[in-house]
Design a protein around this motif. Structure first.
Motif, short mmCIF file in Angstrom:
data_model
loop_
_atom_site.label_atom_id
_atom_site.label_comp_id
_atom_site.label_asym_id
_atom_site.label_seq_id
_atom_site.Cartn_x
_atom_site.Cartn_y
_atom_site.Cartn_z
N LEU A 92 2.05 2.33 7.53
CA LEU A 92 2.70 2.37 6.11
C LEU A 92 2.09 1.46 5.04
O LEU A 92 1.87 1.83 4.22
CB LEU A 92 4.12 1.75 6.86
CG LEU A 92 4.87 1.33 5.31
CD1 LEU A 92 5.14 2.73 4.84
CD2 LEU A 92 6.14 0.67 5.57
N LEU A 93 1.43 0.37 5.71
CA LEU A 93 0.83 -0.64 4.74
C LEU A 93 -0.65 0.11 4.16
O LEU A 93 -1.05 -0.28 3.09
CB LEU A 93 0.66 -2.01 5.21
CG LEU A 93 1.74 -2.57 5.53
CD1 LEU A 93 1.55 -4.01 6.28
CD2 LEU A 93 2.71 -2.98 4.10
N THR A 94 -1.24 0.72 4.93
CA THR A 94 -2.39 1.44 4.46
C THR A 94 -2.35 2.32 3.38
O THR A 94 -2.65 2.49 2.54
CB THR A 94 -3.19 2.48 5.58
OG1 THR A 94 -3.52 1.27 6.68
CG2 THR A 94 -4.53 2.93 5.33
N VAL A 95 -1.04 3.11 3.57
CA VAL A 95 -0.63 4.22 2.62
C VAL A 95 -0.29 3.23 1.42
O VAL A 95 -0.65 3.88 0.05
CB VAL A 95 0.46 5.17 3.28
CG1 VAL A 95 0.94 5.78 2.07
CG2 VAL A 95 -0.11 6.27 4.22
N VAL A 96 0.59 2.60 1.28
CA VAL A 96 1.12 1.91 0.39
C VAL A 96 0.04 1.20 -0.59
O VAL A 96 0.00 1.33 -1.58
CB VAL A 96 2.23 0.72 0.74
CG1 VAL A 96 2.39 -0.22 -0.28
CG2 VAL A 96 3.52 1.26 1.21
N THR A 97 -1.08 0.52 0.35
CA THR A 97 -2.18 -0.15 -0.53
C THR A 97 -2.83 0.80 -1.17
O THR A 97 -3.23 0.54 -2.24
CB THR A 97 -2.94 -1.18 0.46
OG1 THR A 97 -3.28 -0.33 1.57
CG2 THR A 97 -2.06 -2.29 0.84
N GLY A 98 -3.14 1.93 -0.47
CA GLY A 98 -3.84 3.00 -0.92
C GLY A 98 -3.19 3.68 -2.43
O GLY A 98 -3.85 3.93 -3.45
N LEU A 99 -2.03 3.98 -1.99
CA LEU A 99 -1.22 4.31 -3.53
C LEU A 99 -1.17 3.21 -4.59
O LEU A 99 -1.44 3.62 -5.73
CB LEU A 99 0.14 4.88 -2.93
CG LEU A 99 0.32 5.91 -2.08
CD1 LEU A 99 1.89 6.22 -1.71
CD2 LEU A 99 -0.12 7.20 -2.88
N VAL A 100 -1.25 2.04 -4.13
CA VAL A 100 -1.31 1.10 -5.24
C VAL A 100 -2.64 1.16 -6.07
O VAL A 100 -2.53 0.99 -7.32
CB VAL A 100 -0.91 -0.41 -4.78
CG1 VAL A 100 -1.31 -1.51 -5.85
CG2 VAL A 100 0.45 -0.49 -4.50
#
Length: 191
Positions: A92-100
């Motif tokens: 989840l945090l990989t996806v969220v940071t990538g989207l940011v």
């Protein structure tokens, strides 16, 4: 020294302080902004996520059949739940940071629909799409199945038996998708 390195949280805290010191120390030459901090976090969480994906597929799952029945409880009762905790949150945090990163840089929408201004945006977009599929698999297929398999939620023997191949197929799908996803992520930043 043993006391220091025996404490995971203390080691992580010291590592974080060291990373912040490096960031501040090179702040004049290397921009310290939302983009650079989130790229660093994205790489950290990505390594954690994919590292655990590879651990599960290359080590734990293939080894489980050879572990004596009386020892399997150590894996399923103690190790696997901890692995899956970090595995799903790292996803989840990989996806969220990538989207940011993509949002701050201004290409999130174009990349996600593969309509980038250049091939680098399309390549990173393909990597983002693959990562979204993989994260979906983690949260909505692998984790619900593993909760049954590990006895975290109540399930009949039939439900556990049905969950095992579902979790394996989703995990192996993620292994398969990780290879082109990693290529996209690395190569999109070369130009």
């Amino acid at each position: 020294m043993a006391k220091l390195f025996g404490n995971l949280h203390l080691v992580l805290a010291i590592g974080l302080v060291a990373a912040i010191a490096v960031m501040l120390g090179f702040g004049a030459e290397v921009p310290l902004d939302v983009n650079s901090v989130f790229r660093w976090l994205h790489v950290f969480f990505g390594i954690l996520w994919i590292g655990l994906l590879y651990y599960l597929n290359f080590v734990q799952v293939p080894t489980m059949p050879s572990i004596p029945a009386e020892q399997k409880g150590a894996i399923t009762g103690h190790i696997a739940p901890k692995v899956f905790f970090f595995f799903r949150w790292a996803a989840l945090l990989t996806v969220v940071t990538g989207l940011v990163i993509a949002y701050v840089t201004g290409y999130v929408h174009r990349a996600l629909i593969l309509q980038g201004l250049n091939q680098h945006e399309n390549l990173i977009g393909l990597g983002m799409d693959l990562a979204l599929i993989m994260s979906f698999n983690v949260w909505f297929i692998i984790w619900p199945a593993q909760k049954k398999i590990l006895g975290i939620v109540e399930a009949s023997p039939e439900e556990k038996a049905a969950a095992a191949p579902r979790a394996l197929i989703a995990s192996r799908t993620n292994l398969l998708l990780s290879l082109p996803m990693l290529y996209c992520m690395v190569s999109a930043n070369l130009g």
